[in-house]
Design a protein around this motif. Sequence first.
Motif, short mmCIF file in Angstrom:
data_model
loop_
_atom_site.label_atom_id
_atom_site.label_comp_id
_atom_site.label_asym_id
_atom_site.label_seq_id
_atom_site.Cartn_x
_atom_site.Cartn_y
_atom_site.Cartn_z
N ALA A 182 0.83 -1.21 0.00
CA ALA A 182 0.00 0.00 0.00
C ALA A 182 0.87 1.25 0.00
CB ALA A 182 -0.94 -0.01 1.21
N THR A 183 1.92 1.26 0.79
CA THR A 183 2.81 2.41 0.85
C THR A 183 3.46 2.66 -0.51
OG1 THR A 183 3.25 2.05 3.19
CG2 THR A 183 4.87 3.36 1.98
N LEU A 184 4.00 1.62 -1.12
CA LEU A 184 4.67 1.78 -2.41
C LEU A 184 3.70 2.16 -3.52
CD1 LEU A 184 7.30 -1.07 -2.22
CD2 LEU A 184 7.76 1.37 -2.52
N VAL A 185 2.52 1.55 -3.52
CA VAL A 185 1.52 1.87 -4.55
C VAL A 185 1.09 3.33 -4.44
CG1 VAL A 185 -0.86 1.41 -5.30
CG2 VAL A 185 0.73 -0.49 -4.89
N ALA A 186 0.86 3.81 -3.23
CA ALA A 186 0.45 5.20 -3.04
C ALA A 186 1.56 6.17 -3.46
CB ALA A 186 0.06 5.45 -1.58
N ALA A 187 2.81 5.78 -3.25
CA ALA A 187 3.94 6.66 -3.56
C ALA A 187 4.40 6.58 -5.00
CB ALA A 187 5.11 6.32 -2.64
N LEU A 188 4.08 5.53 -5.72
CA LEU A 188 4.65 5.28 -7.05
C LEU A 188 4.47 6.45 -8.01
CD1 LEU A 188 6.21 3.34 -8.82
CD2 LEU A 188 4.05 2.21 -9.39
N PRO A 189 3.29 7.03 -8.16
CA PRO A 189 3.19 8.16 -9.10
C PRO A 189 4.10 9.33 -8.71
CG PRO A 189 1.00 7.43 -8.42
CD PRO A 189 2.00 6.70 -7.57
N HIS A 190 4.26 9.56 -7.43
CA HIS A 190 5.13 10.65 -6.97
C HIS A 190 6.60 10.31 -7.21
CE1 HIS A 190 1.57 12.40 -5.26
NE2 HIS A 190 1.32 11.26 -4.65
N LEU A 191 6.96 9.05 -7.03
CA LEU A 191 8.34 8.63 -7.32
C LEU A 191 8.67 8.83 -8.80
CD1 LEU A 191 8.60 5.35 -5.22
CD2 LEU A 191 9.57 7.59 -4.67
N LEU A 192 7.72 8.50 -9.65
CA LEU A 192 7.92 8.70 -11.09
C LEU A 192 8.11 10.18 -11.40
CD1 LEU A 192 5.26 6.16 -12.41
CD2 LEU A 192 7.74 5.89 -12.49
N VAL A 213 19.34 15.79 -9.42
CA VAL A 213 20.29 15.15 -8.51
C VAL A 213 19.57 14.07 -7.73
CG1 VAL A 213 21.77 17.19 -8.30
CG2 VAL A 213 19.89 16.87 -6.70
N PRO A 214 20.29 13.02 -7.32
CA PRO A 214 19.66 11.94 -6.56
C PRO A 214 18.98 12.46 -5.29
CG PRO A 214 21.85 11.30 -7.25
CD PRO A 214 21.71 12.76 -7.56
N GLN A 215 17.85 11.89 -5.00
CA GLN A 215 17.04 12.32 -3.86
C GLN A 215 17.01 11.25 -2.78
OE1 GLN A 215 15.36 15.52 -3.80
NE2 GLN A 215 16.89 15.70 -5.43
N ARG A 216 16.92 11.71 -1.55
CA ARG A 216 16.69 10.85 -0.38
C ARG A 216 15.19 10.94 -0.10
NH1 ARG A 216 19.48 12.07 5.46
NH2 ARG A 216 18.18 10.68 6.68
N ILE A 217 14.48 9.83 -0.29
CA ILE A 217 13.03 9.83 -0.22
C ILE A 217 12.59 8.87 0.88
CG2 ILE A 217 10.88 9.40 -1.49
CD1 ILE A 217 12.72 9.78 -4.07
N ARG A 218 11.88 9.39 1.86
CA ARG A 218 11.34 8.55 2.94
C ARG A 218 9.84 8.45 2.77
NH1 ARG A 218 14.46 9.45 8.61
NH2 ARG A 218 16.40 8.55 7.90
N LEU A 219 9.36 7.25 2.59
CA LEU A 219 7.92 7.05 2.43
C LEU A 219 7.27 6.93 3.80
CD1 LEU A 219 7.85 4.48 -0.50
CD2 LEU A 219 7.95 6.98 -0.58
N LYS A 220 6.17 7.59 3.93
CA LYS A 220 5.40 7.50 5.17
C LYS A 220 4.58 6.23 5.11
CE LYS A 220 5.22 12.46 5.58
NZ LYS A 220 4.38 13.65 5.61
N GLY A 221 4.57 5.46 6.17
CA GLY A 221 3.88 4.18 6.18
C GLY A 221 2.37 4.32 6.13
#
Length: 137
Positions: free
Chosen positions: A97-107, A115-123
């Motif tokens: 659920a966390t990855l699915v919700a974040a996927l469009p934003h990651l794209l 530049v490479p980003q440090r991305i913390r997904l909220k559970g």
Amino acid sequence: MRCFIDENLHTQLVDILQALSPATEFSHAHHEQLSGYDDEDLIPEVARRGFDVLITDDRRQMVNLEELAALQRSGMHWVSLVKVNVFGMHGLGATTATLVAALPHLLDIHQEEQVPQRIRLKGRGRERSQVLTHRPL
């Protein structure tokens, strides 16, 4: 975009995420024969194989100076999930659920940031009361 899923996450995530984003390639440490590698050796190897994103729940990579340096040199985005201390279907469900919700934003981030980003997904919620309510009809 090519996303590498660390060995500390479930292999089934590859198929789930691939079905949702066919234009994005997902691969797991197990499928790449990279299970058991020390992170200091793993990170440059993942980058060498052309991955753009490392997805993990190992937040120690941000405090271990050697691992952090390897990440900075790699050119990859680093995506961290909140550690889910729930196993089986409940744990896989929360992680998915966390990855699915974040996927469009990651794209979007991958397209927007130079530049490479440090991305913390909220559970996402793991307890029943956090994801649904129910009562008799």
